[in-house]
Design a protein around this motif. Structure first.
Motif, mmCIF file in Angstrom:
data_model
loop_
_atom_site.group_PDB
_atom_site.id
_atom_site.type_symbol
_atom_site.label_atom_id
_atom_site.label_comp_id
_atom_site.label_asym_id
_atom_site.label_seq_id
_atom_site.Cartn_x
_atom_site.Cartn_y
_atom_site.Cartn_z
ATOM 1 N N ARG A 34 7.729 5.212 5.382
ATOM 2 C CA ARG A 34 7.273 4.905 4.030
ATOM 3 C C ARG A 34 7.306 3.413 3.742
ATOM 4 O O ARG A 34 6.719 2.954 2.767
ATOM 5 N N ARG A 35 8.046 2.665 4.571
ATOM 6 C CA ARG A 35 8.126 1.208 4.470
ATOM 7 C C ARG A 35 8.583 0.763 3.079
ATOM 8 O O ARG A 35 7.989 -0.101 2.436
ATOM 9 N N ARG A 36 9.680 1.389 2.649
ATOM 10 C CA ARG A 36 10.335 1.010 1.398
ATOM 11 C C ARG A 36 11.740 0.539 1.722
ATOM 12 O O ARG A 36 12.618 1.346 2.062
ATOM 13 N N PRO A 37 11.983 -0.751 1.654
ATOM 14 C CA PRO A 37 13.258 -1.308 2.130
ATOM 15 C C PRO A 37 14.478 -0.720 1.443
ATOM 16 O O PRO A 37 15.505 -0.507 2.088
ATOM 17 N N VAL A 38 14.425 -0.470 0.154
ATOM 18 C CA VAL A 38 15.599 0.033 -0.570
ATOM 19 C C VAL A 38 15.973 1.419 -0.064
ATOM 20 O O VAL A 38 17.155 1.701 0.237
ATOM 21 N N GLU A 39 15.005 2.320 0.023
ATOM 22 C CA GLU A 39 15.279 3.663 0.513
ATOM 23 C C GLU A 39 15.782 3.622 1.956
ATOM 24 O O GLU A 39 16.776 4.289 2.304
ATOM 25 N N THR A 40 15.122 2.839 2.788
ATOM 26 C CA THR A 40 15.516 2.762 4.195
ATOM 27 C C THR A 40 16.907 2.189 4.347
ATOM 28 O O THR A 40 17.736 2.689 5.132
ATOM 29 N N GLY A 41 17.197 1.133 3.581
ATOM 30 C CA GLY A 41 18.535 0.536 3.656
ATOM 31 C C GLY A 41 19.632 1.498 3.226
ATOM 32 O O GLY A 41 20.721 1.531 3.833
ATOM 33 N N ALA A 42 19.376 2.297 2.192
ATOM 34 C CA ALA A 42 20.386 3.262 1.735
ATOM 35 C C ALA A 42 20.661 4.311 2.809
ATOM 36 O O ALA A 42 21.818 4.665 3.079
ATOM 37 N N VAL A 43 19.614 4.796 3.460
ATOM 38 C CA VAL A 43 19.795 5.824 4.495
ATOM 39 C C VAL A 43 20.478 5.214 5.719
ATOM 40 O O VAL A 43 21.341 5.855 6.354
ATOM 41 N N VAL A 44 20.133 3.975 6.076
ATOM 42 C CA VAL A 44 20.789 3.320 7.211
ATOM 43 C C VAL A 44 22.282 3.156 6.942
ATOM 44 O O VAL A 44 23.128 3.423 7.821
ATOM 45 N N LEU A 45 22.630 2.720 5.741
ATOM 46 C CA LEU A 45 24.042 2.559 5.398
ATOM 47 C C LEU A 45 24.779 3.897 5.471
ATOM 48 O O LEU A 45 25.902 3.975 6.014
ATOM 49 N N LEU A 102 16.012 11.182 13.479
ATOM 50 C CA LEU A 102 14.658 11.597 13.130
ATOM 51 C C LEU A 102 14.418 11.441 11.629
ATOM 52 O O LEU A 102 13.345 10.987 11.205
ATOM 53 N N ALA A 103 15.430 11.810 10.821
ATOM 54 C CA ALA A 103 15.287 11.631 9.370
ATOM 55 C C ALA A 103 15.154 10.151 9.018
ATOM 56 O O ALA A 103 14.366 9.775 8.144
ATOM 57 N N LEU A 104 15.919 9.293 9.692
ATOM 58 C CA LEU A 104 15.836 7.849 9.442
ATOM 59 C C LEU A 104 14.466 7.301 9.866
ATOM 60 O O LEU A 104 13.891 6.453 9.169
ATOM 61 N N GLY A 150 9.972 3.841 13.080
ATOM 62 C CA GLY A 150 9.360 4.416 11.880
ATOM 63 C C GLY A 150 8.446 3.426 11.172
ATOM 64 O O GLY A 150 7.377 3.795 10.681
ATOM 65 N N THR A 151 8.860 2.155 11.121
ATOM 66 C CA THR A 151 8.014 1.144 10.481
ATOM 67 C C THR A 151 6.696 0.975 11.226
ATOM 68 O O THR A 151 5.637 0.829 10.618
ATOM 69 N N ALA A 152 6.768 0.993 12.564
ATOM 70 C CA ALA A 152 5.539 0.877 13.359
ATOM 71 C C ALA A 152 4.619 2.069 13.123
ATOM 72 O O ALA A 152 3.396 1.911 12.997
ATOM 73 N N VAL A 153 5.205 3.266 13.052
ATOM 74 C CA VAL A 153 4.392 4.458 12.796
ATOM 75 C C VAL A 153 3.760 4.376 11.407
ATOM 76 O O VAL A 153 2.583 4.703 11.214
ATOM 77 N N GLY A 154 4.547 3.919 10.413
ATOM 78 C CA GLY A 154 3.998 3.785 9.068
ATOM 79 C C GLY A 154 2.876 2.770 9.000
ATOM 80 O O GLY A 154 1.868 2.983 8.319
ATOM 81 N N ALA A 155 3.051 1.636 9.700
ATOM 82 C CA ALA A 155 1.983 0.628 9.722
ATOM 83 C C ALA A 155 0.722 1.181 10.365
ATOM 84 O O ALA A 155 -0.394 0.901 9.911
ATOM 85 N N ARG A 156 0.901 1.959 11.412
ATOM 86 C CA ARG A 156 -0.279 2.549 12.071
ATOM 87 C C ARG A 156 -0.974 3.537 11.144
ATOM 88 O O ARG A 156 -2.214 3.598 11.101
ATOM 89 N N MET A 178 0.852 -1.193 0.000
ATOM 90 C CA MET A 178 0.000 0.000 0.000
ATOM 91 C C MET A 178 0.886 1.242 0.000
ATOM 92 O O MET A 178 1.881 1.323 0.683
ATOM 93 N N ASP A 179 0.476 2.205 -0.805
ATOM 94 C CA ASP A 179 1.261 3.429 -0.915
ATOM 95 C C ASP A 179 1.135 4.246 0.353
ATOM 96 O O ASP A 179 0.052 4.550 0.818
ATOM 97 N N THR A 180 2.271 4.636 0.876
ATOM 98 C CA THR A 180 2.290 5.440 2.109
ATOM 99 C C THR A 180 2.954 6.787 1.882
ATOM 100 O O THR A 180 3.461 7.395 2.806
#
Length: 397
Positions: free
Chosen positions: A101-112, A93-95, A153-159, A1-3
């Motif tokens: 948004r629950r998009r693994p690619v974007e999240t993984g890039a920012v985490v790295l 906070l940015a992370l 962030g994932t929990a907030v997005g799911a909510r 689902m688009d978030t």
């Protein structure tokens, strides 16, 4: 689902988030300052006091656009945190924001980017760590904090997705309820219109026919004129009473019962009224048993509509009404009229026709699971036939 669509933040909600991000970076910045003082690294003291806070302030201001440009802002803040210990809270906070948004690619890039930036930030301040921390240990803590931010962030997005889903379901339920209410209103309007037509068309047609005869015939005797006038008065009175009954149903409260509807036992009375009004009508009945109220009411309306149409469109014609049937089979109603009397047709003014009588009657017969056939008869008249199923056990629809 688009978030991608996120709720807009008000001034207070935005302020406390940025304040929390700034507060989260203060302990990291102070601990670096303590180590820097112990290591006596004077060459980096000016940057620690001025440059580091300025970069952190810039990161906090950049976070104001994190919902419009989530990926660009998150990557910029994560990379900028390399030059500022105080910007660690802003990077977290940015992370957290990008993780909603629950998009693994974007999240993984920012985490790295955040983990690498945190490891490189240690080299900005040349201090000696008494515990002899390795590069692995320098990366574990940033990775752990990044994991916590991503989980939050994932929990907030799911909510948010759940709330959006519940809102859409509520709106869909409201639309369906509105559609059902509109359909119910339309069906009720059609039912009221059908009842009004059935109640008034027959009486008014007979009254109009009698008035036409009275106005066009000059050879009537006093007794015939008196009979017609009495028929007009009685028909008008009955029409008013039936109209009052229909309006009473519309104004009735929930605890007021609906007045009884005509049934099969009132068909002879209906034919007698038509005969009194000048229609040459006869009734033949071979019905065995007593049908249900719904079936009897439908039969009554079929006979009523047939007599009304005969009086309206074939003045002076002979009308025969035939009822036959038994329980377990079908109830057959036949209304046949002969060709209109030419002299009566010429001297009688036809009342206006609504054009909805047979269509409304067809709807009523269909609701009773029956069939309705009508059309010209071989002798030049008109025939109306209704076939209604008659089960052994009365079934109200």
């Amino acid at each position: 689902m688009d978030t991608d669509e996120m709720p807009r933040l008000g001034g207070w909600r935005q302020a406390w988030r940025l304040g929390a991000a700034a507060a989260a970076g203060v302990p990291v910045w102070l601990s670096a300052g303590v180590l820097l003082a112990d290591g006596q690294a004077a060459e980096t003291g000016s940057w620690f006091a001025t440059g580091d806070p300025l970069v952190a302030l810039g990161c906090l201001l950049l976070l104001l656009w994190r919902r419009r440009f989530p990926l660009a802002v998150a990557m910029t803040v994560a990379i900028a945190s390399t030059a500022s210990m105080l910007a660690t809270g802003a990077a977290l906070l940015a992370l957290t924001s990008i993780s909603t948004r629950r998009r693994p690619v974007e999240t993984g890039a920012v985490v790295l980017a955040y983990v690498v930036a945190s490891s490189l930030a240690v080299g900005l301040y040349p201090v000696e760590d008494g515990d002899g921390a390795t590069w692995l240990e320098r990366g574990v803590i940033p990775a752990l904090t990044a994991g916590i931010a991503v989980a939050l962030g994932t929990a907030v997005g799911a909510r948010r997705v759940e709330i959006r889903s519940l809102r859409e379901r509520a709106e869909s339920a409201e639309r369906e309820q509105a559609a059902r209410a509109a359909q119910a209103r339309a069906l009720e309007r059609n039912r009221i219109a059908r009842e009004m037509h059935d109640v008034l068309a027959h009486r008014i047609s007979l009254v109009a026919m009698q008035a036409g005869v009275l106005g066009h015939r000059s050879d009537l005797g006093p007794e015939e004129s008196s009979t017609l006038l009495r028929g007009i008065a009685d028909g008008s009175q009955q029409a008013l009473e039936e109209l009052r009954d229909v309006l009473g149903v519309l104004r009735a409260g929930p605890d007021r019962p609906e007045p009884p509807q005509p049934s099969l036992d009132r068909v002879p009375e209906l034919v007698d009224d038509a005969r009194t009004s000048g229609v040459d009508a006869t009734l033949v009945g071979t019905v065995s048993g007593t049908p249900s109220d719904t079936l009897g009411r439908t039969c009554y309306r079929v006979v009523q509509e047939g007599l009304t149409n005969a009086a309206k469109h074939a003045p002076g014609a002979c009308v025969s009404v035939t009822l036959e049937g038994a329980a377990g089979g079908e109830l057959r109603v036949t209304v046949r009229n002969s060709r209109a009397n030419s002299r009566a047709n010429a001297r009688t003014e036809r009342p206006p026709s609504s054009g909805f009588g047979l269509s409304g009657l067809g709807e009523r017969v269909t609701l009773a699971d029956g069939t309705l056939d009508h059309g010209p008869a071989p002798d030049g008249g008109y025939i109306l036939i209704a076939r209604l199923p008659w089960p052994h056990q009365p079934q109200e629809r």
